[in-house]
Scaffold this active site. Sequence first.
Site, PDB file in Angstrom:
ATOM      1  CB  THR A  70      -0.902  -0.011   1.257  1.00 21.28           C
ATOM      2  OG1 THR A  70      -1.439   1.284   1.459  1.00 21.28           O
ATOM      3  CG2 THR A  70      -0.134  -0.387   2.514  1.00 21.28           C
ATOM      4  CG  ASP A  71      -1.151   4.982  -0.966  1.00 23.13           C
ATOM      5  OD1 ASP A  71      -1.704   4.332  -0.063  1.00 23.13           O
ATOM      6  OD2 ASP A  71      -1.736   5.873  -1.619  1.00 23.13           O
ATOM      7  CD  GLU A  72      -3.498   3.243   4.191  1.00 30.75           C
ATOM      8  OE1 GLU A  72      -3.431   3.194   5.429  1.00 30.75           O
ATOM      9  OE2 GLU A  72      -4.534   3.007   3.559  1.00 30.75           O
ATOM     10  CE  LYS A  94       0.210  -4.743   2.821  1.00 27.79           C
ATOM     11  NZ  LYS A  94      -0.186  -6.080   2.286  1.00 27.79           N
ATOM     12  CE1 TYR A 150      -3.187  -2.855   5.610  1.00 31.29           C
ATOM     13  CE2 TYR A 150      -3.221  -0.495   5.160  1.00 31.29           C
ATOM     14  CZ  TYR A 150      -3.207  -1.801   4.705  1.00 31.29           C
ATOM     15  OH  TYR A 150      -3.227  -2.065   3.355  1.00 31.29           O
TER      16      TYR A 150
HETATM   17  P1  NAD Z   1      -9.430  -7.654   2.129  1.00 30.54           P
HETATM   18  O1  NAD Z   1      -9.411  -7.384   3.594  1.00 30.54           O
HETATM   19  O2  NAD Z   1     -10.676  -7.392   1.349  1.00 30.54           O
HETATM   20  O3  NAD Z   1      -9.042  -9.177   1.850  1.00 30.54           O
HETATM   21  C1  NAD Z   1      -8.019  -9.834   2.530  1.00 30.54           C
HETATM   22  C2  NAD Z   1      -8.138 -11.329   2.246  1.00 30.54           C
HETATM   23  O4  NAD Z   1      -7.061 -11.984   2.926  1.00 30.54           O
HETATM   24  C3  NAD Z   1      -9.442 -11.937   2.770  1.00 30.54           C
HETATM   25  O5  NAD Z   1      -9.981 -12.820   1.817  1.00 30.54           O
HETATM   26  C4  NAD Z   1      -9.006 -12.696   4.020  1.00 30.54           C
HETATM   27  O6  NAD Z   1      -9.811 -13.831   4.307  1.00 30.54           O
HETATM   28  C5  NAD Z   1      -7.578 -13.090   3.642  1.00 30.54           C
HETATM   29  N1  NAD Z   1      -6.739 -13.308   4.825  1.00 30.54           N
HETATM   30  C6  NAD Z   1      -6.603 -12.507   5.912  1.00 30.54           C
HETATM   31  N2  NAD Z   1      -5.755 -13.060   6.796  1.00 30.54           N
HETATM   32  C7  NAD Z   1      -5.346 -14.234   6.244  1.00 30.54           C
HETATM   33  C8  NAD Z   1      -4.449 -15.249   6.661  1.00 30.54           C
HETATM   34  N3  NAD Z   1      -3.829 -15.187   7.851  1.00 30.54           N
HETATM   35  N4  NAD Z   1      -4.233 -16.308   5.844  1.00 30.54           N
HETATM   36  C9  NAD Z   1      -4.870 -16.395   4.643  1.00 30.54           C
HETATM   37  N5  NAD Z   1      -5.730 -15.472   4.205  1.00 30.54           N
HETATM   38  C10 NAD Z   1      -5.966 -14.401   5.001  1.00 30.54           C
HETATM   39  O7  NAD Z   1      -8.204  -6.836   1.546  1.00 30.54           O
HETATM   40  P2  NAD Z   1      -8.048  -6.100   0.144  1.00 30.54           P
HETATM   41  O8  NAD Z   1      -8.631  -4.739   0.268  1.00 30.54           O
HETATM   42  O9  NAD Z   1      -8.490  -7.001  -0.921  1.00 30.54           O
HETATM   43  O10 NAD Z   1      -6.470  -5.933   0.092  1.00 30.54           O
HETATM   44  C11 NAD Z   1      -5.640  -6.941  -0.485  1.00 30.54           C
HETATM   45  C12 NAD Z   1      -4.200  -6.516  -0.366  1.00 30.54           C
HETATM   46  O11 NAD Z   1      -4.011  -5.260  -1.008  1.00 30.54           O
HETATM   47  C13 NAD Z   1      -3.726  -6.328   1.066  1.00 30.54           C
HETATM   48  O12 NAD Z   1      -2.413  -6.825   1.167  1.00 30.54           O
HETATM   49  C14 NAD Z   1      -3.756  -4.808   1.272  1.00 30.54           C
HETATM   50  O13 NAD Z   1      -2.778  -4.420   2.205  1.00 30.54           O
HETATM   51  C15 NAD Z   1      -3.402  -4.331  -0.126  1.00 30.54           C
HETATM   52  N6  NAD Z   1      -3.944  -2.996  -0.486  1.00 30.54           N
HETATM   53  C16 NAD Z   1      -5.274  -2.733  -0.369  1.00 30.54           C
HETATM   54  C17 NAD Z   1      -5.753  -1.495  -0.769  1.00 30.54           C
HETATM   55  C18 NAD Z   1      -7.228  -1.166  -0.711  1.00 30.54           C
HETATM   56  O14 NAD Z   1      -7.614  -0.028  -1.031  1.00 30.54           O
HETATM   57  N7  NAD Z   1      -8.100  -2.078  -0.372  1.00 30.54           N
HETATM   58  C19 NAD Z   1      -4.875  -0.510  -1.257  1.00 30.54           C
HETATM   59  C20 NAD Z   1      -3.508  -0.843  -1.364  1.00 30.54           C
HETATM   60  C21 NAD Z   1      -3.062  -2.091  -0.982  1.00 30.54           C
HETATM   61  P1  TYD Z   2     -10.788   3.662   4.356  1.00 29.42           P
HETATM   62  O1  TYD Z   2     -11.736   3.275   3.292  1.00 29.42           O
HETATM   63  O2  TYD Z   2     -10.886   3.001   5.693  1.00 29.42           O
HETATM   64  O3  TYD Z   2      -9.320   3.508   3.749  1.00 29.42           O
HETATM   65  P2  TYD Z   2      -7.888   4.002   4.355  1.00 29.42           P
HETATM   66  O4  TYD Z   2      -8.047   4.382   5.760  1.00 29.42           O
HETATM   67  O5  TYD Z   2      -7.036   2.783   4.188  1.00 29.42           O
HETATM   68  O6  TYD Z   2      -7.461   5.138   3.479  1.00 29.42           O
HETATM   69  O7  TYD Z   2     -10.944   5.229   4.602  1.00 29.42           O
HETATM   70  C1  TYD Z   2     -10.781   6.151   3.559  1.00 29.42           C
HETATM   71  C2  TYD Z   2     -10.893   7.541   4.137  1.00 29.42           C
HETATM   72  O8  TYD Z   2     -12.244   7.750   4.587  1.00 29.42           O
HETATM   73  C3  TYD Z   2     -10.014   7.774   5.357  1.00 29.42           C
HETATM   74  O9  TYD Z   2      -9.529   9.119   5.319  1.00 29.42           O
HETATM   75  C4  TYD Z   2     -10.953   7.598   6.530  1.00 29.42           C
HETATM   76  C5  TYD Z   2     -12.277   8.067   5.981  1.00 29.42           C
HETATM   77  N1  TYD Z   2     -13.482   7.412   6.517  1.00 29.42           N
HETATM   78  C6  TYD Z   2     -14.554   8.187   6.998  1.00 29.42           C
HETATM   79  O10 TYD Z   2     -14.505   9.427   7.010  1.00 29.42           O
HETATM   80  N2  TYD Z   2     -15.659   7.531   7.456  1.00 29.42           N
HETATM   81  C7  TYD Z   2     -15.754   6.171   7.467  1.00 29.42           C
HETATM   82  O11 TYD Z   2     -16.788   5.633   7.931  1.00 29.42           O
HETATM   83  C8  TYD Z   2     -14.655   5.390   6.960  1.00 29.42           C
HETATM   84  C9  TYD Z   2     -14.718   3.889   6.969  1.00 29.42           C
HETATM   85  C10 TYD Z   2     -13.552   6.054   6.488  1.00 29.42           C
END
Ligand code: NAD
Ligand code: TYD
Length: 358
Positions: free
Chosen positions: A136-138, A166, A162
């Site tokens: 992630t960019d975080e 990462k 988190y």
């Molecule tokens: P998500 O939470 O929707 O899915 C995570 C999946 O991993 C789930 O299916 C869960 O069951 C599985 N999982 C969790 N713990 C596990 C374990 N111990 N063993 C096996 N499986 C396990 O997450 P996402 O939003 O799809 O994100 C996927 C990846 O992308 C993550 O690594 C996250 O850090 C990264 N990412 C997400 C975003 C975003 O905006 N969602 C942005 C940048 C990077």
């Molecule tokens: P989120 O979707 O949790 O992603 P991330 O924290 O990984 O960026 O949140 C996106 C942005 O929205 C973040 O600045 C927090 C804000 N947010 C709210 O204002 N209300 C909400 O209920 C949630 C879930 C997030």
Amino acid sequence: MRTYLVTGGAGFIGSNYIHYMFKKYNNEIRIINVDALTYAGNLENLKEVENKENYTFVKADICDKEAIEKIFAENEIDRVVHFAAESHVDRSIKNPEVFVQTNVLGTLVMLNAAKNAWMLEDGSFKEDKKFLHVSTDEVYGSLEEDDTFFYETTPIDPHSPYSASKASSDMLVKSYIDTYKFPANITNCSNNYGPYQFPEKLIPLIINNALQGKKLPVYGTGTNVRDWLYVDDHAKAIDMVQENGRLGERYNIGGHNEKQNIEIIHIILDTLQEMLPEGDERKKLVSKDLITYVEDRKGHDKRYAIAPDKIKEEIGWYPETMFKDGIKLTIKWYFENEDWLKNVTSGDYQKYYQDMYQ
Ligand code: NAD
Ligand code: TYD
């Protein structure tokens, strides 16, 4: 036939990636999806592919060394795409332990299993084996309004449990690249949105609450900025980095779409009004009056913004989906998949595995 081991494929991005890959390669590839099915894992996301001969689901925790090693022992894995993680910042603030367990130790298990399966006696690696770590960019921390962007060279400076977990996993992957010349890439992506996203994240939460006339919680002032990327564009980027990127390199993936949270909420409300048909009861429920400012998230990062210059110059990837189109596609998907949303919000989706696989 190339065999992929995808971790976390039942989650939001992982399931979109699996759909993308089968659409692109169909029967030319095999995918083994390993997922522990935590609250975020939902096999309903993969209904369409579950009967494909070249798709296998394995319920396993990535921290379970034996289970992961067994998969490598029984299959000639060519690609690992590692999504599995705990992914929600708010949960990490309440309960950081599981984030370290899965994101850090689980990644180490994956790295070791792949290294042991792929390394030859002379310390080199078998031909054409690749590991991609999805991050992630975080990990770069937070930008101010007047700062520029996150680049691959931006120092790692995570703030939430988190992002710290990462960042730690990124460092482990880097250490394997540096120490063993392990054939891996790291991608750092901005906030994704699209189908199958669990409604605890901002965009699906707002869509779901607005359609039910429930309050729309805005953390702090609502002026925090995120850079939103349509999930299909992310799936494409992952495949392009894995096939055409330089091994050992990190690539940032961003949407060129910075918006304040409050702006996102207004766009969603306007788009819902536009898309709901006349006479639909929900039209009366969707209203700006639902916007409710609530206590800010602890340590809330101000702004994330990626300059996806390196991936564009080296690989030719760029974000293709404009936010105005991506948000319509997303809302349309949630309209058409009301049962999915109901099952997820009621917890019923967790029964799917029992019914389907046992
Ligand atoms: P998500 O939470 O929707 O899915 C995570 C999946 O991993 C789930 O299916 C869960 O069951 C599985 N999982 C969790 N713990 C596990 C374990 N111990 N063993 C096996 N499986 C396990 O997450 P996402 O939003 O799809 O994100 C996927 C990846 O992308 C993550 O690594 C996250 O850090 C990264 N990412 C997400 C975003 C975003 O905006 N969602 C942005 C940048 C990077
Ligand atoms: P989120 O979707 O949790 O992603 P991330 O924290 O990984 O960026 O949140 C996106 C942005 O929205 C973040 O600045 C927090 C804000 N947010 C709210 O204002 N209300 C909400 O209920 C949630 C879930 C997030």
